[in-house]
Design a protein around this motif. Structure first.
Motif, mmCIF file in Angstrom:
data_model
loop_
_atom_site.group_PDB
_atom_site.id
_atom_site.type_symbol
_atom_site.label_atom_id
_atom_site.label_comp_id
_atom_site.label_asym_id
_atom_site.label_seq_id
_atom_site.Cartn_x
_atom_site.Cartn_y
_atom_site.Cartn_z
ATOM 1 N N SER A 17 0.814 -1.215 0.000
ATOM 2 C CA SER A 17 0.000 0.000 0.000
ATOM 3 C C SER A 17 0.841 1.256 0.000
ATOM 4 C CB SER A 17 -0.928 0.019 1.218
ATOM 5 O OG SER A 17 -0.161 0.156 2.410
ATOM 6 N N ASN A 18 2.160 1.100 0.199
ATOM 7 C CA ASN A 18 3.036 2.267 0.233
ATOM 8 C C ASN A 18 4.412 1.913 -0.326
ATOM 9 O OD1 ASN A 18 4.730 1.250 2.450
ATOM 10 N ND2 ASN A 18 2.948 1.632 3.749
ATOM 11 N N GLU A 19 5.233 2.942 -0.541
ATOM 12 C CA GLU A 19 6.564 2.736 -1.119
ATOM 13 C C GLU A 19 7.427 1.814 -0.281
ATOM 14 O OE1 GLU A 19 8.188 6.675 -1.653
ATOM 15 O OE2 GLU A 19 7.537 6.717 -3.740
ATOM 16 N N TYR A 20 7.306 1.908 1.034
ATOM 17 C CA TYR A 20 8.109 1.051 1.915
ATOM 18 C C TYR A 20 7.771 -0.418 1.687
ATOM 19 C CZ TYR A 20 9.991 -1.142 6.068
ATOM 20 O OH TYR A 20 10.674 -1.975 6.914
ATOM 21 N N ASN A 21 6.489 -0.756 1.554
ATOM 22 C CA ASN A 21 6.087 -2.142 1.282
ATOM 23 C C ASN A 21 6.718 -2.656 0.001
ATOM 24 O OD1 ASN A 21 2.614 -1.689 2.349
ATOM 25 N ND2 ASN A 21 4.368 -2.272 3.581
ATOM 26 N N VAL A 22 6.716 -1.838 -1.037
ATOM 27 C CA VAL A 22 7.282 -2.253 -2.327
ATOM 28 C C VAL A 22 8.772 -2.532 -2.183
ATOM 29 C CG1 VAL A 22 7.795 -1.506 -4.692
ATOM 30 C CG2 VAL A 22 5.520 -1.093 -3.705
ATOM 31 N N LYS A 23 9.502 -1.618 -1.564
ATOM 32 C CA LYS A 23 10.946 -1.809 -1.370
ATOM 33 C C LYS A 23 11.220 -3.060 -0.540
ATOM 34 C CE LYS A 23 12.078 3.051 -1.786
ATOM 35 N NZ LYS A 23 12.414 4.282 -1.095
ATOM 36 N N GLU A 24 10.451 -3.257 0.523
ATOM 37 C CA GLU A 24 10.646 -4.423 1.389
ATOM 38 C C GLU A 24 10.380 -5.714 0.621
ATOM 39 O OE1 GLU A 24 9.361 -6.101 5.787
ATOM 40 O OE2 GLU A 24 8.408 -4.286 5.024
ATOM 41 N N LEU A 25 9.321 -5.743 -0.180
ATOM 42 C CA LEU A 25 8.983 -6.950 -0.930
ATOM 43 C C LEU A 25 10.029 -7.255 -1.997
ATOM 44 C CD1 LEU A 25 7.090 -9.313 -1.506
ATOM 45 C CD2 LEU A 25 5.702 -7.759 -2.905
ATOM 46 N N ILE A 26 10.499 -6.257 -2.695
ATOM 47 C CA ILE A 26 11.535 -6.469 -3.712
ATOM 48 C C ILE A 26 12.809 -7.015 -3.070
ATOM 49 C CG2 ILE A 26 13.091 -5.274 -5.312
ATOM 50 C CD1 ILE A 26 10.655 -3.460 -6.028
ATOM 51 N N GLU A 27 13.196 -6.456 -1.948
ATOM 52 C CA GLU A 27 14.393 -6.935 -1.238
ATOM 53 C C GLU A 27 14.181 -8.358 -0.714
ATOM 54 O OE1 GLU A 27 18.299 -6.615 0.044
ATOM 55 O OE2 GLU A 27 17.170 -5.350 -1.326
ATOM 56 N N PHE A 28 13.004 -8.635 -0.201
ATOM 57 C CA PHE A 28 12.676 -9.973 0.318
ATOM 58 C C PHE A 28 12.772 -11.006 -0.807
ATOM 59 C CE2 PHE A 28 9.841 -13.160 2.278
ATOM 60 C CZ PHE A 28 10.365 -13.185 3.570
ATOM 61 N N ARG A 29 12.201 -10.677 -1.965
ATOM 62 C CA ARG A 29 12.225 -11.592 -3.120
ATOM 63 C C ARG A 29 13.658 -11.940 -3.527
ATOM 64 N NH1 ARG A 29 9.926 -15.561 -6.252
ATOM 65 N NH2 ARG A 29 11.870 -16.392 -5.510
#
Length: 190
Positions: free
Chosen positions: A72-84
């Motif tokens: 829902s926010n930029e932080y979620n996107v960055k966290e998910l990309i790094e997690f992947r």
């Protein structure tokens, strides 16, 4: 065939990581709802990055990652990309990760309208409020995105939340190198 460990030596256990994005943390609670099998889980895997151990960053790749919640926010996107980047197999767990879940209800209105309804016209506000605008707050996205619209997801485990039994069955299948094939009873929602 067992999931090969990300560790360099053959005797190491597979590594499991979990993360929670925009959601209610119910999928993580379901993982804890495997009851006494938690002791077997401890014998089967080494827990890596996860809210359960409060480890925040990867120091090596992991074999299986579970992600709950949408972006829902930029932080979620960055966290998910790094997690992947660090997960050999990534599983989208629960309705919020798979289709946005309850947080995606805001997708039916524009972002500005949503913020005004909450912060300017909310019934709990006396005399109105103001829309937060602080550089420390992550920028909200135009809508809530399911995880597969941001990164490649290998498996989907539906439910809101999926039961502890469904999570356990999927995890055991992945750790033994078999495709997760859950019975109707495990995918039944009440």
């Amino acid at each position: 065939m067992k999931v090969p460990s990300a560790e360099s030596h053959a005797s190491a256990k597979p590594r499991l990581a979990t993360c929670s994005l925009t959601g209610c943390f119910g999928c993580h609670m379901s993982l804890l709802d495997i009851d006494e099998r938690i002791l077997e889980l401890i014998d089967l895997v080494d827990l890596d990055v996860s809210p359960f151990d409060d480890k925040k960053s990867f120091d090596r790749p992991v074999d299986v990652g579970f992600v709950e919640g949408g972006c829902s926010n930029e932080y979620n996107v960055k966290e998910l990309i790094e997690f992947r980047k660090h997960c050999r197999i990534l599983v989208s767990v629960g309705a919020c990760a798979i289709n946005g879940g309850v947080p995606a209800m805001r997708n039916t209105v524009g972002l500005r309208e949503c913020l005004e309804a909450v912060y300017l016209h909310g019934v709990s506000l006396e005399g109105g409020g103001m829309i937060p605008n602080d550089e420390d707050l992550p920028l909200l996205l135009d809508r809530v995105y399911p995880s597969h619209e941001v990164v490649k997801i290998d498996y989907f485990l539906p439910g809101c939340p999926p039961s502890g039994d469904a999570i356990w069955a999927a995890l055991k299948a992945l750790l033994t190198g078999t495709e997760p094939a859950l019975s109707y009873q495990l995918l039944k929602y009440e």
